[in-house]
Design a protein around this motif. Structure first.
Motif, short mmCIF file in Angstrom:
data_model
loop_
_atom_site.label_atom_id
_atom_site.label_comp_id
_atom_site.label_asym_id
_atom_site.label_seq_id
_atom_site.Cartn_x
_atom_site.Cartn_y
_atom_site.Cartn_z
N ALA A 101 45.35 43.45 0.65
CA ALA A 101 44.34 43.53 -0.41
C ALA A 101 43.20 44.43 0.06
N TYR A 146 39.17 41.80 -2.65
CA TYR A 146 38.84 40.53 -2.01
C TYR A 146 37.44 40.09 -2.42
N ARG A 171 44.31 30.80 -7.68
CA ARG A 171 43.97 31.63 -6.52
C ARG A 171 43.48 30.79 -5.33
N ARG A 231 45.67 35.03 -1.02
CA ARG A 231 45.97 36.42 -0.71
C ARG A 231 47.49 36.61 -0.81
#
Length: 402
Positions: free
Chosen positions: A76, A81, A19, A72
């Protein structure tokens, strides 16, 4: 290619990213001292170097906020988030044996008006650490990016940050000194802003500023002195760089011992309280220092040199620092060179490759054109990127187009 090669004693053998920026998830196994990442602009090359750069104290090669690095993919919700974090992990081969480093953003639910709380986590060999300094005790990182091209024309603060990164690689405890000095300086200014006139409290903060401030000034002084010697001869076709620190504290250290400089700084800060309260800034200290660089061959300040000469001087400093760490301390760094090779002519490009391999350091290099790396032949691992997706290329196919 007839480069003299030395096997790196410190290498990244495995990189894991979760991520982070454009990468949802990535694991990369490595078996070479040179790593070449090629692809179009926006393919994710710099993002990967930034992920590795987070294994140094600080905010990485982009100096971004931690939350800005979170991956991202499409729209979202605020809730998703807030729950998101990112992580980077390295498996290293070192003279002491295998080591593991990890760092990431931990986002936790907060109370009241604060929706979330952010903190940076650091692990060494699976153990959670206090602060980021332990990272540089295991791994030294040096990077050179296109964003640094204007270093000699920017504000003194950018050159201080650049210098402090070099000092941390040379002396891992330096990040702690900088943090302690900055904290005491901010606290003193907070008292001024809030109208708190407590002589004992201010004296205690000024004592901390003097101790930590002179200590970090000494560390900068030592590194610049050693680096100036290492850079004096240049590196083949790269120019010789002269380096000096411009700072009142450094001038005091020319006149006497560090303890005398501490006493002088503490008394000066006490005398400046009214002035610093009025201005809202601290007008004296190592945070006012500047790094002055000259082109020794021309006797010219770097800021007055051409754009090409400034890039060559910056590369020369990075190579001198790499030599200093490798040959003097026996601790080779890992180099992150983002879009550097494309701006070099054939002679300097070959000299860069030769220097890296002779010193035995692992280097990660990026570019849009694989042809500029053709000289490396089968001595590097090549990866082509498109939309943050990897394709490993046969080493002999470096000259072929994708």
């Amino acid at each position: 290619m007839n480069h003299v090669r030395s096997k790196p004693s410190i290498q990244i053998k495995r990189l894991s990213v979760t991520r982070f920026r454009s990468y949802r998830e990535l694991e990369l196994e490595l078996d070479a001292s040179l790593v070449v990442l090629t692809g179009a602009n926006g393919a994710g090359k710099t993002n990967l170097l930034e992920a590795i750069s987070m294994m140094a104290p600080g905010r990485g090669l982009r100096s971004a906020r931690l939350s800005e690095m979170t991956h991202r993919a499409g729209p979202a919700t605020r809730e998703s988030y807030d729950a998101a974090g990112w992580a980077v992990a390295l498996d290293l081969e070192t003279p002491e044996g295998p080591r593991q480093l990890g760092t990431g953003l931990d986002r936790q639910a907060g109370n009241g008006a604060s929706a979330t709380r952010e903190r940076r986590l650091v692990k060494v060999d699976g153990q959670l650490q206090r602060g980021q300094a332990p990272l540089s005790r295991v791994l030294r990182l040096i990077w050179l990016t296109p964003q640094m091209d204007g270093l000699f024309l920017e504000s003194a603060s950018e050159r201080r940050r650049f210098l402090d990164r070099l000092v941390v690689a040379y002396d891992p405890e330096h990040s702690g000194r900088v943090h302690a000095y900055d904290y005491a300086t901010r606290e003193r200014q907070r008292l001024f802003r809030e109208g708190i006139d407590d002589p004992a409290w201010l004296s205690s903060l000024e004592d901390a500023m003097a101790r930590h401030g002179v200590a970090l000034a000494v560390a900068r002084r030592v590194l610049v002195g050693r680096l100036a010697q290492a850079a004096a001869s240049g590196a083949g076709p790269f120019p010789s760089a002269g380096l000096e620190i411009s700072c009142a504290i450094d001038a005091w250290l020319n006149e006497g011992p560090a303890l005398a400089a501490e006493d002088r700084l503490k008394s000066s800060l006490a005398a400046r309280r009214a002035e610093d309260r009025e201005s809202g800034t601290t007008g004296l200290g190592p945070h006012r220092a500047d790094l002055e660089v000259t082109h020794r061959g021309k006797g010219m300040p770097a800021r007055l040199c051409s754009t090409g000469e400034q890039k060559a001087l910056l590369t020369s400093i990075i190579l001198a620092h790499t030599r200093l760490l490798t040959l003097e301390q026996g601790v080779p760094p890992i180099l992150l060179l983002d879009e550097v090779v494309a701006h070099l002519d054939a002679e300097r490009r070959s000299a860069l490759f030769t220097e890296i391999q002779a010193l035995g350091v692992q280097a990660w290099m990026t570019g849009t054109d694989r042809a500029v790396f053709e000289e490396l032949g089968g001595e590097a691992s090549f990866f082509a990127l498109k939309d943050s997706q990897f394709m490993t290329l046969p080493r002999e196919s470096v000259g072929n187009a994708v």
